[in-house]
Structure formats: C-alpha cells, structure tokens
Design a protein around this motif. Structure first.
Motif, short mmCIF file in Angstrom:
data_model
loop_
_atom_site.label_atom_id
_atom_site.label_comp_id
_atom_site.label_asym_id
_atom_site.label_seq_id
_atom_site.Cartn_x
_atom_site.Cartn_y
_atom_site.Cartn_z
N ASP A 187 0.80 -1.10 0.48
CA ASP A 187 -0.06 0.14 0.27
C ASP A 187 0.52 1.26 -0.23
O ASP A 187 0.69 1.67 -1.00
CB ASP A 187 -0.91 0.07 1.59
N ILE A 188 1.62 1.16 0.92
CA ILE A 188 2.82 2.40 1.29
C ILE A 188 3.96 2.82 -0.38
O ILE A 188 3.93 3.84 -1.01
CB ILE A 188 3.80 2.64 1.99
N MET A 189 4.21 1.31 -0.82
CA MET A 189 4.76 1.67 -1.94
C MET A 189 4.61 2.06 -3.25
O MET A 189 4.74 2.86 -3.76
CB MET A 189 5.92 0.15 -2.68
N PHE A 190 3.00 1.70 -3.34
CA PHE A 190 2.19 1.97 -4.84
C PHE A 190 1.43 2.84 -4.30
O PHE A 190 0.46 3.23 -5.71
CB PHE A 190 1.87 0.51 -5.01
N GLU A 191 0.47 3.31 -3.04
CA GLU A 191 -0.72 4.33 -3.64
C GLU A 191 -1.55 3.26 -3.79
O GLU A 191 -2.47 2.56 -4.18
CB GLU A 191 -0.26 5.53 -3.32
N GLU A 192 -1.83 4.55 -4.22
CA GLU A 192 -3.30 4.00 -6.05
C GLU A 192 -2.85 3.39 -7.00
O GLU A 192 -3.35 3.37 -7.91
CB GLU A 192 -4.60 5.80 -5.92
N ASP A 193 -1.85 3.57 -7.38
CA ASP A 193 -1.16 2.93 -8.86
C ASP A 193 -1.77 1.32 -9.39
O ASP A 193 -1.95 0.03 -8.65
CB ASP A 193 0.02 2.96 -8.50
N ASP A 194 -2.64 1.78 -10.01
CA ASP A 194 -3.54 0.51 -10.75
C ASP A 194 -2.69 -0.65 -10.91
O ASP A 194 -3.69 -2.04 -11.17
CB ASP A 194 -3.98 0.84 -11.77
N ASN A 195 -1.21 0.04 -11.22
CA ASN A 195 -0.45 -1.96 -11.31
C ASN A 195 0.62 -2.38 -10.39
O ASN A 195 0.91 -3.00 -11.07
CB ASN A 195 0.53 -1.17 -12.72
N LYS A 196 0.00 -1.56 -9.13
CA LYS A 196 0.32 -2.72 -7.35
C LYS A 196 0.37 -4.21 -7.85
O LYS A 196 -0.72 -4.97 -8.63
CB LYS A 196 -0.25 -1.61 -6.76
N PRO A 197 0.58 -4.76 -6.96
CA PRO A 197 0.64 -6.10 -7.27
C PRO A 197 -0.64 -6.79 -5.86
O PRO A 197 -0.73 -5.89 -4.97
CB PRO A 197 1.89 -6.65 -5.34
N VAL A 198 -1.48 -7.62 -6.46
CA VAL A 198 -2.51 -7.63 -5.74
C VAL A 198 -3.00 -8.49 -5.11
O VAL A 198 -1.98 -9.34 -4.88
CB VAL A 198 -3.71 -7.98 -7.58
N SER A 199 -3.73 -7.70 -4.02
CA SER A 199 -3.82 -9.33 -2.31
C SER A 199 -3.78 -10.81 -2.77
O SER A 199 -3.02 -10.77 -2.03
CB SER A 199 -4.71 -8.29 -2.21
N GLU A 244 12.50 4.35 13.08
CA GLU A 244 12.96 5.19 12.10
C GLU A 244 12.55 4.53 11.29
O GLU A 244 12.20 4.26 9.84
CB GLU A 244 14.71 5.62 12.25
N SER A 245 13.70 3.01 10.71
CA SER A 245 13.63 2.21 9.43
C SER A 245 12.29 1.31 9.25
O SER A 245 12.51 1.40 8.00
CB SER A 245 14.35 1.30 9.74
N LEU A 246 11.79 1.52 9.90
CA LEU A 246 10.83 0.58 9.73
C LEU A 246 9.60 1.99 9.35
O LEU A 246 8.74 1.87 8.88
CB LEU A 246 9.67 0.68 11.22
N PHE A 291 6.47 1.71 6.60
CA PHE A 291 5.63 1.55 7.30
C PHE A 291 4.01 2.31 7.41
O PHE A 291 3.74 2.42 7.64
CB PHE A 291 5.52 0.24 8.00
N GLY A 292 4.91 4.17 7.72
CA GLY A 292 3.90 4.95 7.78
C GLY A 292 4.82 5.74 8.97
O GLY A 292 4.91 5.06 9.71
N LYS A 293 4.70 6.77 9.41
CA LYS A 293 5.11 7.26 10.63
C LYS A 293 4.50 6.63 11.35
O LYS A 293 4.74 6.48 12.58
CB LYS A 293 5.30 8.52 10.78
N LYS A 294 2.43 6.61 11.67
CA LYS A 294 1.60 6.54 12.55
C LYS A 294 1.75 5.85 12.92
O LYS A 294 1.59 5.52 14.23
CB LYS A 294 0.52 7.52 11.39
N ASP A 295 1.66 4.22 11.93
CA ASP A 295 1.63 3.34 12.45
C ASP A 295 2.46 2.82 13.28
O ASP A 295 2.52 2.33 14.77
CB ASP A 295 0.76 2.32 11.59
#
Lengths: 151, 406
Positions: free
Chosen positions: B239-251, B347-349, B353-357
């Motif tokens: 999710d974080i790597m591709f966001e809304e990209d239609d060509n992202k790997p599907v679940s 910091e690395s994570l 994976f996003g700062k908030k979570d």
C-alpha cells in the motif's frame, strides 16, 4: 531502618554479576562501578556508572554515549536529575523503594537497564512509556515561584 | 549477527505493528452484527427467498484473517458477504439470482435507503453512521457442475463449495446455462488457505482457552497465525509503496504465493523473509489460449484453470512491479532488523510502513514492557544486563522519577 550493605558485599556481587567490570572501592566510604551493558537484543550498548559516597547516596549515570540522542523536538532527557550529567532518576526517594541496604545488582542496575530500553522508545516516539512519577527540578520550582511573585 | 533473541524481540514488535493494522474491536463487532442482521433478513422465514434456502457468509480477506484497515483515515473499509441460494430453481438466470436478492434487500426500508446503485457483481449497502463501512452482497448459487469440473483436479474439501456468481455486463446474464456463469469459490479458497497452516486448529484451541469459549465459538477469521500476520504486513508495505497505482501487486496474488511459500515458521520475521525469498518460485508458466502464448501463471489453488496473474500478460508493468516490490520489501525488513537501538529500528520501519502506525507500534510495545515488569516477569541477565523473561535477578517494582518527556 535496614542495615547498610557493606561495600565489600556490593563489590563482590558486582564482580559476580559482571565479570570484567571496573570496580573501585575505597574501604567502606566510596565505591565506583563502570560497565557496558546491552539492555535488549535490538538495543544499543551503554556504559553505566554507579558512584556511591558514604552518607551522600548512590548516583547512576550513563557515561556513554554522551550526549544521548534526544527525541525530536525535545531539549531534555526524561526521568533524569540532570540532562548534561545524564544522572538517572530510578526510584521515588522516600527511603522505601531504595536504600543502602539493597544490592545495586538487584535494584539500581536492573532499573538502569530498564530505563535505557524505555529511553530508546522515548527517543523514537517522544513518549515515555516506562511509568513513574514526575518531579520538578529545583530550577523549575524557582521559575514557578518567580512567575507567581511577578503576577 | 541475527540471533534468536533478536528475532524474538523483532517478532514482538511486529505483533504490535499488526495490531495497529487490524480493524478495531468496535469495527469488527459492528461488521459482524451488521452482516448477521443482513443474513437474518435474507433468510427470514416467509420471505421470497426462503424457498431458495439462502446461506450467508463473509468472504475475502475478512474470512482469511488477513484484513487490514485502510491506509488513509477517510477511506472506507468493506466486508464482502456471499448470499448463496442453495435451492434456486434450475431455470433461474443470472439476472433472476441477482434480482431476487436485490428485491429482498429493497423490501427492507433501511436497506432500500442504504443501497448504492447496482454494481456489476453485487449489491452494496452503505452504512451512514460515519464509520465508512460498506457491505458488498454477492448473490450466488452452488455450481451444479462442480464435481465434473474439479474432482480430478483438486480434493473434494476444496471443490464441494464451489459457486457460480453473476455479472450483469456479461453476454450470459440471461442464460440459465451454469457453465457460462462466472466461477467463484471463496469457501474452498479459505479451506485451502487454512490447510497451508499446520498450527491453525491449535491456534483456535489456544484462543478458545484464553477467551474461555468453547472451540466452536471461535470463528476462522479470529485466528491469527504468523502467516496471516506476515500477509498483513506485506499488504501494508505494498500500500505504502504503490498507493493508488493501478499496476500495484494485487492482494490475491500476494496471499496465494505467500501461503504456498510459507514453511510453518513460528516467528513473523522468519515467515516474512522466507515468504519473500520463495514466493516468486511458485509462479508458473502455462500456455494460454486467450493470449496464444506461454504466460506467467499464478494458479488459483481451487480452480487450476484460473490465473490470478492473468492481467500480467496484458500489462507487463504489473509483473515488473511485483518483482520490484518483493525486492524492496525484503530490503526494508532486513535493514530494519539490522539497526541498533529501538529508536533506529523505529526510524527504519517508519520509512516503509508509515510514521503514524509505527510510532503507535513502539508506544504499545513500551507499554507491554512496563506491564511485563509490573507483573514481575522482567529479569536481568548477568554480564550483559539483558532484560527478558529469564535472567539472574527480577527487576523489582520502582517508579522512575522526574519529568516524563524531557
């Protein structure tokens, strides 16, 4: 009031728990212990120092790294008597949580290790999750008094 | 060097991370009570659907225990519900199946109000209490041809619940020839998924004991094993790597390949590394009629004729992205565990994976350490001063003193 543990006993247990550590004892009047520990598998290594002087109590310091990295936006370390000295506040000073009858290896040192793990979490999150009570430093009390007077 | 102790601590941190990815208890309880209510309405005695003997069950990532909350606060989260008309008339067309379920929903004033415009494959209810929750209701019938189609290809436990669903844009929407309807098998897939995890039933037992419930009252979707946790983490990384990209790997591709690669690791970190190393080797190649050439194939384990990577032939960028993602996910996770200091690992994570979570993860991890000491379970080892559940001395109760946050 429990009997003060002899410094010979403190030295003995320190050396038993931490072979190779540096212990400097001056009779029953003063003792200094320095050793590097790693408080959790993913943690860094920290050099701790305990310095006890008869009738002046025991102080625990982080001597390395110095200075310890601060959390983003913070100017002081959490739960310390002094940020520049990196002198740790590990217990409520009522004589019950800790006193000189207790062995460092069973009290101050485990508490310092615990402080270090929570320090790392604080350095990343800006939040201290290790419990405890807040106190004001003398300087802060003075500041408050001054503000009241100036009102 | 990555020791067992390091992996175990990292595993603890990852557990806390996946808990930030889970839906909250409130969200889950709401979802369950809502789909039970819809089920009750569809199955009510005396309703037009009664004679079709409808079966209602959730499907998808909710059923598999791999669901994660949406990346952005304002996004909706969906639960898919299948409405399987087990005794529908033989002459029923796709349209009949779709409409009979839709009409029954519309018979209810609330659901009528909540229904979104008819979707190609399902009916969607929008719950308007600000919870951003959507429920997709997928009308289906048992696949009358399932034995013939699958008995020589997969085990009966995997084909017995095979279904046919509807597609209102298909040429066969008005046909009652089941062989022309879309195929689906969510229960079969979930069954296959469970079979990849040897400790699944044991985990159910453990959960039942901890909640003091009889085993039968612990549904599949409450069980979380390292494979499921790893899949949650992988999906979030994607999710974080591709966001809304239609060509992202599907679940479904991530989930299927991860389940194939999983080797019963007990530790989430081990599961992640092994799965990332081995997922690609489960991608096959097969000749495809449609494309008239050999293409990459991620086989549906309950329907070998279905290729989850079907779109890769049409959009080669999707295959490229999949491999790019595998590489980056492995790099990111390996880099994090090799950092020294929990703040550095955080910091690395955060980068991947996003700062908030991740900040929340470390805060709750800190809470758990405090709890551990307060319950007398924190010990210090001699020599290193290492804190864990074993050691030479127990860390006694005390209260840190002084300003909390510096």
């Amino acid at each position: 009031m429990a009997k003060r543990a002899s410094l010979i006993l403190q030295e003995g247990t320190l050396k038993s728990y931490f072979p190779g550590c540096s212990v400097n004892r001056k009779g029953e009047n003063e003792i200094t212990w320095v050793h590097t520990i790693t408080p959790s598998p993913l943690s860094g290594s920290y050099t701790l120092k305990i310095h006890y002087v008869k009738n002046k109590g025991a102080n625990v310091y982080v001597v390395n790294p110095k200075p310890l990295l601060l959390a983003s936006g913070k100017t002081k370390l959490p739960h310390v008597y002094s940020t520049p000295e990196q002198k740790l506040c590990l217990y409520f000073p009522d004589g019950k949580e800790w006193n000189t009858s207790m062995l460092y290896v069973q009290t101050l040192i485990p508490w310092a290790c615990e402080w270090l793990v929570h320090y790392e979490i604080w350095a990343g999150t800006g939040n201290w999750r290790g419990g405890g009570i807040e106190h004001e430093t003398k300087a802060e009390k003075q500041e408050e008094k001054q503000t009241e007077i100036n009102k | 060097m990555i020791t067992e102790a390091i992996k175990n601590q990292f595993n603890d941190i990852l557990q806390h991370f996946t808990q930030t990815l889970d839906l909250t208890d409130t969200q889950i309880n709401d979802a369950v009570s809502r789909y039970e209510a819809v089920g009750k309405w569809l199955q009510k005695e005396g309703s037009p659907l009664t004679s079709y003997a409808p079966e209602i069950f959730p499907q998808g990532s909710f059923l598999l225990g791999t669901m994660i909350k949406p990346l952005k606060e304002h996004e909706t989260y969906d639960i898919d519900l299948v409405c399987n008309l087990t005794k529908s008339p033989e002459a029923f067309t796709q349209e009949n199946v779709k409409k009979s379920v839709g009409n029954r929903l519309k018979d209810n004033d609330d659901y009528k109000r909540m229904l979104l415009p008819e979707n190609q494959f399902c009916w969607t209810l929008k719950y308007s209490d600000g919870s951003k929750f959507l429920m997709d209701i997928i009308p289906a019938i048992p696949d009358s041809l399932r034995q013939k189609l699958y008995e020589n290809l997969v085990d009966i436990s995997l084909w017995k619940n095979a279904l046919r669903t509807t597609d209102n844009e298909s040429d066969n929407y008005h046909s009652f020839d089941h062989s022309k309807w879309p195929k689906a098998n969510p229960i079969g897939y979930a069954e296959w998924f469970k079979q990849q995890i040897k400790t699944f039933e044991n985990q159910r037992r453990i959960l039942a004991e901890s909640k003091q419930l009889p085993i039968e009252e612990v549904p599949d979707w409450r069980i979380k094993t390292p494979l499921q946790r790893a899949i949650q983490i992988l999906k979030r990384h994607r999710d974080i790597m591709f966001e809304e990209d239609d060509n992202k790997p599907v679940s479904i591709i991530i989930t299927t390949l991860a389940a194939r690669a999983y080797d019963q690791e007990n530790n989430i970190y081990d599961a992640l590394i092994n799965v990332l190393d081995n997922m690609a080797s489960h991608i096959k190649e097969k000749y495809c009629e449609k494309h008239q050439k050999v293409i990459r194939w991620v086989e549906n384990p309950v329907n070998p004729e279905e290729n989850f990577a079907d779109m890769w032939a049409e959009y080669p960028i999707r295959e490229t992205n999949f491999h790019k993602w595998l590489t980056k996910a492995k790099e990111d996770i390996t880099r994090a565990i090799q950092e020294t200091g929990l703040n550095k690992i955080q910091e690395s994570l955060e980068e991947s994976f996003g700062k908030k979570d991740i900040t929340k993860t470390f805060a709750t991890y800190g809470d758990s350490l405090l709890k551990q000491r307060e319950s007398g379970n924190m010990k210090m080892a001699a020599g290193t001063g290492l804190l864990s559940t074993t050691g030479r001395t127990t860390v006694k109760q005390h209260q840190n003193f002084g300003k909390k946050n510096g």
